[in-house]
Design an enzyme around this catalytic site. Structure first.
Site, PDB file in Angstrom:
ATOM      1  N   HIS A   8      -3.797   9.947 -14.813  1.00 44.69           N
ATOM      2  CA  HIS A   8      -2.688  10.525 -15.644  1.00 44.69           C
ATOM      3  C   HIS A   8      -3.579  10.503 -16.998  1.00 44.69           C
ATOM      4  O   HIS A   8      -3.655   9.623 -17.729  1.00 44.69           O
ATOM      5  CB  HIS A   8      -1.545   9.316 -15.701  1.00 44.69           C
ATOM      6  CG  HIS A   8      -1.040   9.083 -14.470  1.00 44.69           C
ATOM      7  ND1 HIS A   8       0.239   9.780 -14.095  1.00 44.69           N
ATOM      8  CD2 HIS A   8      -1.336   8.301 -13.454  1.00 44.69           C
ATOM      9  CE1 HIS A   8       0.577   9.441 -12.841  1.00 44.69           C
ATOM     10  NE2 HIS A   8      -0.251   8.435 -12.486  1.00 44.69           N
ATOM     11  N   THR A   9      -4.123  11.801 -17.201  1.00 41.81           N
ATOM     12  CA  THR A   9      -5.099  11.941 -18.298  1.00 41.81           C
ATOM     13  C   THR A   9      -4.586  11.749 -19.704  1.00 41.81           C
ATOM     14  O   THR A   9      -5.099  11.166 -20.552  1.00 41.81           O
ATOM     15  CB  THR A   9      -5.579  13.417 -18.247  1.00 41.81           C
ATOM     16  OG1 THR A   9      -4.522  14.256 -18.240  1.00 41.81           O
ATOM     17  CG2 THR A   9      -6.556  13.686 -17.098  1.00 41.81           C
ATOM     18  N   CYS A  10      -2.955  11.938 -19.725  1.00 41.84           N
ATOM     19  CA  CYS A  10      -2.241  11.504 -21.085  1.00 41.84           C
ATOM     20  C   CYS A  10      -2.432  10.324 -21.545  1.00 41.84           C
ATOM     21  O   CYS A  10      -2.543   9.947 -22.560  1.00 41.84           O
ATOM     22  CB  CYS A  10      -0.601  12.070 -21.008  1.00 41.84           C
ATOM     23  SG  CYS A  10      -0.673  13.824 -20.646  1.00 41.84           S
ATOM     24  N   PHE A  11      -2.385   9.445 -20.549  1.00 45.76           N
ATOM     25  CA  PHE A  11      -2.266   7.847 -20.832  1.00 45.76           C
ATOM     26  C   PHE A  11      -3.697   7.110 -20.638  1.00 45.76           C
ATOM     27  O   PHE A  11      -3.835   5.893 -20.326  1.00 45.76           O
ATOM     28  CB  PHE A  11      -1.101   7.177 -20.009  1.00 45.76           C
ATOM     29  CG  PHE A  11       0.126   7.818 -20.124  1.00 45.76           C
ATOM     30  CD1 PHE A  11       0.775   7.788 -21.190  1.00 45.76           C
ATOM     31  CD2 PHE A  11       0.667   8.508 -18.941  1.00 45.76           C
ATOM     32  CE1 PHE A  11       2.019   8.385 -21.804  1.00 45.76           C
ATOM     33  CE2 PHE A  11       1.801   9.282 -19.347  1.00 45.76           C
ATOM     34  CZ  PHE A  11       2.557   8.973 -20.565  1.00 45.76           C
TER      35      PHE A  11
END
Length: 786
Positions: free
Chosen positions: A750-753
């Site tokens: 989950h690249t955003c987090f």
């Protein structure tokens, strides 16, 4: 009033006129007008005599203004003689508001009566006449007298409210066309209030603050004050500025060294108008010779210098305390722990900014300011690093050699738009990976610069992933495509394939100029969103953006062949240089044809020799890297400037940055990744640091090549090149979550987090194999979830 026996009738009338009772006054006793030159003793008046004060009425184009002003004075006079009758003054503020409205209406009539457009200054002519009548009729004197006569009373309250009608920036109360011309009236109020109720009175302070604000309005000084010489105006304003400086110095001497925002604002406003007027007075725009302000101790020139030096000395003392505080913080808890305290002390930068403004007038003030900054480099950098947005800090470019990279970076980031957090205000893009560059070009070029300032929301077609991680990935892949040499827009440096300069043959693409605007916007947006895209701009591109010339050493990486040739020419003997038979021209090959360009007028006939060879090299470099690509450079600069909060800041932006600063901000860290730093900034969920799966994971990462590590990091976070300060510069910590999937499944992210979901693999070998599969460039892109 009291008068001496040797005073003349004329002196009495003059005193009354100065107190606002009007002009053309006469004293009458027993129906007989008293001669102006007569001494009071000669009149032999009996005790308790009644004298009548008369004033001649003159024709006026503003009868309504005179009538209303006289009515206000009469109401105030009645209340002052009969303080128990407070009802008489309860509507004083309404009468003053009506007078202001009349001035506004007169301006409106003036505008409608004129056929041609008029400027803002002319628009205030009628309002200025009305406020002059307000003064000549004695209204300020009457209101201040009433306010001071009965403190803490109802009358005091009503009189104060009437004066406060001029102490507001509310357009509904004080129309914009009336506001700028209130300065003379505010000067009058300030002078009378200071004498009658003192400098600690709240109404006086409000009036003084309003005066500072009005004097600094964009419309400039009203005509009535402009008619006075700069020296006269400074003499009027300086006492009020001195009071503010004293207040600021008193607050700086406190334990916390805090200064109220109101005092800071007033200091800035007063110093601004003083500087403007002083520069009009100073010969050739300054600075003043030191002997001039040291010899005239009673002049405003010396007084302004004196209060500025005193303020600088107080700031010096504060910076010494901050330096001790910084030293203690770094020893005990670390500088970052005390960041909030440094933010709270940002007012120091405001005071330093004002002192820099005044230093344009006084040469020794500029010198001493430099010495103070030099003596306190550490607290200066801490203040700048943690400073919030402040558009007035551009003066620090003169002292950029004292600033660390983090401080310089913060200053230039203030020049870029902040972006918005609200989803509805972001510029949305839906991109097909198969048409990445073309569709990205369309979305960015069709948007207004104001829309791009809000920020971007990005998603790829037929993919569920959205959010900051996808946006970081988009920046990276777009820049890789845009700076690909096959696009013929940019050329890589032979010794560093990630460093680029403008390609002089870009005209083969009919859209190349629009693509240069697009490129400038992309670079600006990447900086704005703090994304390191892994490419850097060569000095031959950056220096012209800053308005600086390119020297021989600056072309070393872009064109090592030309660089070596020029160096050789500089080392040659005169005979060898003559033997080259060079002229001030160069041959250019374009699309299979060759043409000769003269480096100066008549260059083809001007031979290069040992005396002019340096000039020849300068012109050759300028023509090759500036003149021949000036159109492309202009379009790239235009695109970049679109992302700045003010396009005029482009030169200042690049002036703040050293040779390697932009590389670090845009390209990120290009060296090896520090594995210990990576571990230090990674946390776990479902795993513990000592679990065998985590130990296997880090062993597998340690065995990867640098490019594989970057691909893994990119898969995990959409960050391939770390910020200048390493993992600590990322938006948050990295996380490894324990995934419930079986061991035959690959990790997900989950690249955003910054979250990596890692299955519990049964061995080190399986862990290595699975990580090797995702640490491939074609897999690490677009494989994360969101």
């Amino acid at each position: 009033m009291h008068a001496a026996w040797d005073d003349t009738v004329g002196a009495v009338l003059g005193h009354l006129a100065e107190r606002g009772f009007g002009r053309d006054l006469r004293l009458v006793y027993a129906g007989r007008q008293l001669a102006s030159k007569t001494v009071l003793a000669e009149l032999c008046l009996p005790p308790d005599s009644t004298l009548h004060l008369l004033s001649r009425l003159r024709s006026t184009p503003y009868p309504d203004a005179w009538q209303l002003a006289s009515y206000i004075v009469s109401i105030a006079s009645i209340a002052r003689s009969d303080p128990l009758n407070s009802a008489a003054v309860s509507g004083l503020d309404d009468l003053v508001k009506e007078f202001i409205l009349c001035a506004h209406r007169a301006n409106q009539r003036q505008r409608h009566d004129r056929d041609s457009p008029i400027d803002a200054q002319a628009m205030g002519d009628q309002a200025a006449h009305y406020l002059e009548i307000f003064h000549e009729a004695g209204v300020p004197f009457a209101l201040v007298g009433l306010y001071a006569a009965y403190p803490h009373s109802t009358i005091h309250f009503y009189a104060g409210n009437a004066i406060k009608c001029f102490l507001t920036m509310d357009p509904s109360a004080l129309p914009p066309d009336v506001l700028p011309v209130t300065a003379p009236l505010l000067l009058e109020f300030c002078g009378m209030l200071s004498l009658s109720v003192g400098k600690e009175d709240e109404l006086y302070r409000s009036c003084r603050s309003m005066l500072a604000s009005v004097l600094c309005l964009p419309s400039g000084l009203p005509a009535s004050l402009k008619l006075k010489s700069p020296s006269k105006l400074i003499e009027q304003v300086l006492p009020f500025a001195e009071e503010i400086v004293d207040a600021v110095m008193y607050e700086l001497a406190s334990l916390e060294m805090t200064v109220s925002s109101k005092n800071l604002e007033d200091l800035s406003n007063f110093f601004k108008v003083l500087r403007q007027q002083a520069l009009c007075w100073v010969p050739n725009g300054g600075p003043l010779p030191k002997n001039l302000y040291n010899s005239e101790r009673d002049s405003w020139v010396w007084k302004l210098h004196d209060i500025s030096m005193n303020l600088l000395n107080r700031v010096d003392e504060c910076l010494k305390k901050l330096e001790m505080d910084l030293s203690l913080s770094s020893e005990s808890r670390g500088v970052n722990v005390s960041q909030s305290r440094w933010v709270a002390r940002s007012h120091m930068l405001v005071v330093l900014t004002q002192l820099d403004f005044i230093s344009m007038i006084y040469e020794d003030l500029a010198h001493n300011l430099r010495l103070v900054l030099l003596a306190h480099i550490d607290p200066l950098n801490a203040l700048v690093r943690f400073s919030k947005r402040n558009e007035h800090l551009h003066w620090l470019v003169k002292h950029k050699d004292l600033l660390c990279f983090e401080a310089r970076r913060n200053l230039v980031m203030m020049m870029l738009a902040e972006g918005k957090d609200e989803y509805g205000e972001l510029h949305e893009m839906l991109i097909d990976r198969a048409h990445l560059l073309d569709e990205s070009f369309g979305y960015i070029m069709q948007a207004k610069s104001s829309e791009l300032h809000s920020g971007l929301f990005m998603e790829f077609k037929n993919e569920e992933a959205t959010g900051p991680g996808v946006l970081r990935e988009w920046f990276f892949v777009v820049c890789q495509a845009l700076f690909n040499p096959q696009q013929v827009l940019f050329s890589p440096c032979p010794s560093d394939r990630k460093r680029f300069f403008l390609n002089g043959t870009s005209a083969v693409d009919p859209l190349h100029l629009k693509y240069f605007i697009f490129s400038g916007r992309i670079i600006g947006l990447a900086l704005m969103h703090r994304v390191q895209v892994g490419i850097t701009l060569d000095n031959t591109l950056v220096l012209p953006l800053a308005g600086r010339s390119i020297k021989l050493e600056d072309i070393r990486q872009a064109d090592p062949v030309l660089y070596k040739s020029c160096k050789d020419i500089l080392k040659m003997d005169a005979a060898v240089v003559d033997g080259l038979e060079l002229t001030f021209s160069r041959d250019v090959h374009e699309l299979g044809s060759r043409r000769t360009i003269e480096l100066c007028s008549g260059g083809k006939d001007l031979r290069v020799n040992i005396r002019n060879r340096e000039h020849y090299i300068d012109l050759l470099i300028k023509n090759t890297f500036v003149d021949s690509i000036s159109v492309q450079l202009t379009h790239f600069a235009r695109g970049f400037s679109d992302i700045l909060v003010d396009p005029e800041l482009r030169k200042v932006f690049f002036d703040f940055l050293g040779p390697e600063d932009l590389d670090r901000m845009l390209g990120g860290r290009s060296n090896t990744i520090n594995l210990e730093d990576w571990k230090l900034h990674t946390q776990y969920n479902g795993y513990k640091e000592k679990d065998r799966n985590i130990i296997w994971f880090w062993k597998a990462v340690e065995g990867m090549s640098i490019e594989q590590q970057r691909d893994l990091l990119f898969f995990w976070t959409s960050v391939k090149f770390l910020p200048p300060d390493g993992f600590g510069g990322l938006a948050s910590k990295l996380y490894i979550y324990k995934a419930s999937e079986s061991a035959d499944r690959l990790p997900s992210s989950h690249t955003c987090f910054y979250r990596l979901c890692l299955p519990a693999y049964p061995s080190l070998k399986v862990t290595k194999n699975q990580l090797q599969k995702i640490a491939q460039e074609h897999v690490s892109c677009s494989f994360g979830t969101w």
